[in-house]
Write a protein that holds these residues in place. Sequence first.
Motif, PDB file in Angstrom:
ATOM      1  N   SER A 100      -3.401  10.997  18.681  1.00  0.00           N
ATOM      2  CA  SER A 100      -2.294  10.940  19.637  1.00  0.00           C
ATOM      3  C   SER A 100      -1.149  10.075  19.108  1.00  0.00           C
ATOM      4  O   SER A 100       0.018  10.413  19.302  1.00  0.00           O
ATOM      5  CB  SER A 100      -2.771  10.434  20.995  1.00  0.00           C
ATOM      6  OG  SER A 100      -3.122   9.076  20.930  1.00  0.00           O
ATOM      7  N   CYS A 101      -1.464   8.992  18.411  1.00  0.00           N
ATOM      8  CA  CYS A 101      -0.417   8.151  17.820  1.00  0.00           C
ATOM      9  C   CYS A 101       0.347   8.901  16.732  1.00  0.00           C
ATOM     10  O   CYS A 101       1.578   8.826  16.654  1.00  0.00           O
ATOM     11  CB  CYS A 101      -1.017   6.875  17.251  1.00  0.00           C
ATOM     12  SG  CYS A 101      -1.654   5.741  18.499  1.00  0.00           S
ATOM     13  N   ILE A 102      -0.381   9.634  15.908  1.00  0.00           N
ATOM     14  CA  ILE A 102       0.263  10.425  14.854  1.00  0.00           C
ATOM     15  C   ILE A 102       1.144  11.504  15.465  1.00  0.00           C
ATOM     16  O   ILE A 102       2.274  11.743  15.010  1.00  0.00           O
ATOM     17  CB  ILE A 102      -0.805  11.021  13.902  1.00  0.00           C
ATOM     18  CG1 ILE A 102      -1.477   9.904  13.116  1.00  0.00           C
ATOM     19  CG2 ILE A 102      -0.203  12.056  12.975  1.00  0.00           C
ATOM     20  CD1 ILE A 102      -2.707  10.346  12.339  1.00  0.00           C
ATOM     21  N   LEU A 103       0.646  12.153  16.512  1.00  0.00           N
ATOM     22  CA  LEU A 103       1.416  13.218  17.154  1.00  0.00           C
ATOM     23  C   LEU A 103       2.664  12.683  17.852  1.00  0.00           C
ATOM     24  O   LEU A 103       3.683  13.381  17.910  1.00  0.00           O
ATOM     25  CB  LEU A 103       0.542  13.982  18.142  1.00  0.00           C
ATOM     26  CG  LEU A 103      -0.469  14.925  17.499  1.00  0.00           C
ATOM     27  CD1 LEU A 103      -1.425  15.473  18.543  1.00  0.00           C
ATOM     28  CD2 LEU A 103       0.224  16.054  16.767  1.00  0.00           C
ATOM     29  N   VAL A 104       2.618  11.468  18.363  1.00  0.00           N
ATOM     30  CA  VAL A 104       3.811  10.878  18.961  1.00  0.00           C
ATOM     31  C   VAL A 104       4.902  10.715  17.897  1.00  0.00           C
ATOM     32  O   VAL A 104       6.067  11.044  18.130  1.00  0.00           O
ATOM     33  CB  VAL A 104       3.481   9.518  19.628  1.00  0.00           C
ATOM     34  CG1 VAL A 104       4.732   8.708  19.894  1.00  0.00           C
ATOM     35  CG2 VAL A 104       2.723   9.735  20.914  1.00  0.00           C
ATOM     36  N   VAL A 105       4.520  10.255  16.721  1.00  0.00           N
ATOM     37  CA  VAL A 105       5.489  10.091  15.633  1.00  0.00           C
ATOM     38  C   VAL A 105       6.038  11.462  15.202  1.00  0.00           C
ATOM     39  O   VAL A 105       7.250  11.626  15.014  1.00  0.00           O
ATOM     40  CB  VAL A 105       4.842   9.349  14.437  1.00  0.00           C
ATOM     41  CG1 VAL A 105       5.761   9.335  13.234  1.00  0.00           C
ATOM     42  CG2 VAL A 105       4.465   7.934  14.841  1.00  0.00           C
ATOM     43  N   ILE A 106       5.161  12.453  15.074  1.00  0.00           N
ATOM     44  CA  ILE A 106       5.601  13.798  14.680  1.00  0.00           C
ATOM     45  C   ILE A 106       6.536  14.388  15.731  1.00  0.00           C
ATOM     46  O   ILE A 106       7.563  14.996  15.392  1.00  0.00           O
ATOM     47  CB  ILE A 106       4.376  14.707  14.431  1.00  0.00           C
ATOM     48  CG1 ILE A 106       3.626  14.243  13.184  1.00  0.00           C
ATOM     49  CG2 ILE A 106       4.784  16.162  14.300  1.00  0.00           C
ATOM     50  CD1 ILE A 106       2.299  14.939  12.963  1.00  0.00           C
ATOM     51  N   ASN A 107       6.197  14.214  17.011  1.00  0.00           N
ATOM     52  CA  ASN A 107       7.072  14.715  18.084  1.00  0.00           C
ATOM     53  C   ASN A 107       8.449  14.077  18.036  1.00  0.00           C
ATOM     54  O   ASN A 107       9.461  14.754  18.216  1.00  0.00           O
ATOM     55  CB  ASN A 107       6.432  14.446  19.453  1.00  0.00           C
ATOM     56  CG  ASN A 107       5.477  15.526  19.859  1.00  0.00           C
ATOM     57  OD1 ASN A 107       5.676  16.689  19.552  1.00  0.00           O
ATOM     58  ND2 ASN A 107       4.433  15.137  20.556  1.00  0.00           N
ATOM     59  N   HIS A 108       8.494  12.772  17.791  1.00  0.00           N
ATOM     60  CA  HIS A 108       9.786  12.098  17.690  1.00  0.00           C
ATOM     61  C   HIS A 108      10.587  12.616  16.499  1.00  0.00           C
ATOM     62  O   HIS A 108      11.796  12.842  16.616  1.00  0.00           O
ATOM     63  CB  HIS A 108       9.595  10.579  17.583  1.00  0.00           C
ATOM     64  CG  HIS A 108       9.409   9.915  18.896  1.00  0.00           C
ATOM     65  ND1 HIS A 108       8.208   9.924  19.569  1.00  0.00           N
ATOM     66  CD2 HIS A 108      10.269   9.225  19.682  1.00  0.00           C
ATOM     67  CE1 HIS A 108       8.337   9.264  20.697  1.00  0.00           C
ATOM     68  NE2 HIS A 108       9.582   8.824  20.798  1.00  0.00           N
ATOM     69  N   TYR A 109       9.936  12.798  15.371  1.00  0.00           N
ATOM     70  CA  TYR A 109      10.631  13.311  14.193  1.00  0.00           C
ATOM     71  C   TYR A 109      11.215  14.695  14.464  1.00  0.00           C
ATOM     72  O   TYR A 109      12.381  14.960  14.150  1.00  0.00           O
ATOM     73  CB  TYR A 109       9.672  13.355  12.996  1.00  0.00           C
ATOM     74  CG  TYR A 109      10.287  13.970  11.774  1.00  0.00           C
ATOM     75  CD1 TYR A 109      11.203  13.260  11.005  1.00  0.00           C
ATOM     76  CD2 TYR A 109       9.976  15.270  11.393  1.00  0.00           C
ATOM     77  CE1 TYR A 109      11.789  13.821   9.891  1.00  0.00           C
ATOM     78  CE2 TYR A 109      10.559  15.851  10.286  1.00  0.00           C
ATOM     79  CZ  TYR A 109      11.464  15.127   9.533  1.00  0.00           C
ATOM     80  OH  TYR A 109      12.052  15.694   8.440  1.00  0.00           O
ATOM     81  N   MET A 110      10.403  15.559  15.065  1.00  0.00           N
ATOM     82  CA  MET A 110      10.880  16.921  15.348  1.00  0.00           C
ATOM     83  C   MET A 110      12.017  16.912  16.373  1.00  0.00           C
ATOM     84  O   MET A 110      12.971  17.687  16.249  1.00  0.00           O
ATOM     85  CB  MET A 110       9.721  17.783  15.836  1.00  0.00           C
ATOM     86  CG  MET A 110       8.684  18.023  14.765  1.00  0.00           C
ATOM     87  SD  MET A 110       7.276  18.936  15.361  1.00  0.00           S
ATOM     88  CE  MET A 110       7.931  20.576  15.333  1.00  0.00           C
ATOM     89  N   ALA A 111      11.933  16.036  17.363  1.00  0.00           N
ATOM     90  CA  ALA A 111      12.997  15.953  18.365  1.00  0.00           C
ATOM     91  C   ALA A 111      14.290  15.433  17.749  1.00  0.00           C
ATOM     92  O   ALA A 111      15.372  15.957  18.023  1.00  0.00           O
ATOM     93  CB  ALA A 111      12.557  15.061  19.523  1.00  0.00           C
ATOM     94  N   PHE A 112      14.191  14.411  16.899  1.00  0.00           N
ATOM     95  CA  PHE A 112      15.390  13.906  16.228  1.00  0.00           C
ATOM     96  C   PHE A 112      16.011  14.980  15.346  1.00  0.00           C
ATOM     97  O   PHE A 112      17.234  15.131  15.311  1.00  0.00           O
ATOM     98  CB  PHE A 112      15.074  12.656  15.401  1.00  0.00           C
ATOM     99  CG  PHE A 112      14.930  11.411  16.227  1.00  0.00           C
ATOM    100  CD1 PHE A 112      15.909  11.029  17.127  1.00  0.00           C
ATOM    101  CD2 PHE A 112      13.814  10.601  16.089  1.00  0.00           C
ATOM    102  CE1 PHE A 112      15.779   9.874  17.889  1.00  0.00           C
ATOM    103  CE2 PHE A 112      13.670   9.449  16.840  1.00  0.00           C
ATOM    104  CZ  PHE A 112      14.654   9.085  17.741  1.00  0.00           C
ATOM    105  N   GLN A 113      15.182  15.728  14.634  1.00  0.00           N
ATOM    106  CA  GLN A 113      15.688  16.818  13.795  1.00  0.00           C
ATOM    107  C   GLN A 113      16.413  17.866  14.642  1.00  0.00           C
ATOM    108  O   GLN A 113      17.494  18.326  14.284  1.00  0.00           O
ATOM    109  CB  GLN A 113      14.539  17.493  13.038  1.00  0.00           C
ATOM    110  CG  GLN A 113      13.995  16.691  11.886  1.00  0.00           C
ATOM    111  CD  GLN A 113      14.991  16.619  10.760  1.00  0.00           C
ATOM    112  OE1 GLN A 113      15.644  15.601  10.580  1.00  0.00           O
ATOM    113  NE2 GLN A 113      15.115  17.674  10.010  1.00  0.00           N
TER     114      GLN A 113
END
Length: 196
Positions: A100-113
């Motif tokens: 879940s911690c890894i997915l939070v970081v991935i979600n933020h990266y994708m949203a910023f992109q």
Amino acid sequence: MWFIYVLSWLSLVVQISFVTLAIAAGLYYLAELIEEYTVATSRIIKYMILFSTGVLAGLYLFEGFPTLMIGVGLFTNLVYFGLLQTFPYIMLSSPNFILSCILVVINHYMAFQYFAEEYYAFSEVLAYFTICLWVIPFSFFVSLSAGENVLPSTMQQGDDVVSNYFTKGKRGKRSGILLIFSFLKEAVLPSRQKMY
């Protein structure tokens, strides 16, 4: 002219201090409520996950958000449901928590992109981040200390109920986020000792 400029910076520091203290007091109170009402908190988090899932589906259907970003968000909500199965006992070393911690970081990266390429008003971007990315992890973060002070009802491997109660289940000893908030409260607003 310079005096009012310095005064404005001073007032900004005072305002930031008040806002910080208000947020800390609110988080402390929220952590106390979560610790006291773990079953209700679990139900509220479940409804928040369902609401976030509905919002992600609506963003895909009505706003045309990218399939990959929505898919990762839905998978993250599924992982949050896995965390909810053992609530309020969240093991920081469990694969579910780490994922879940890894997915939070991935979600933020994708949203910023995505929001760097597509223009949306700031309030709309903030709404996406708040509802789809921040609320659920924040609620799990605030509730990390809820499982530490619950009376033992089941035995874990290697523990007996009596020793678990007298060592980990003491109500007077706090740990986790409540310990941090208690320390900050005493550092900022030390209690006065009564003199007789």
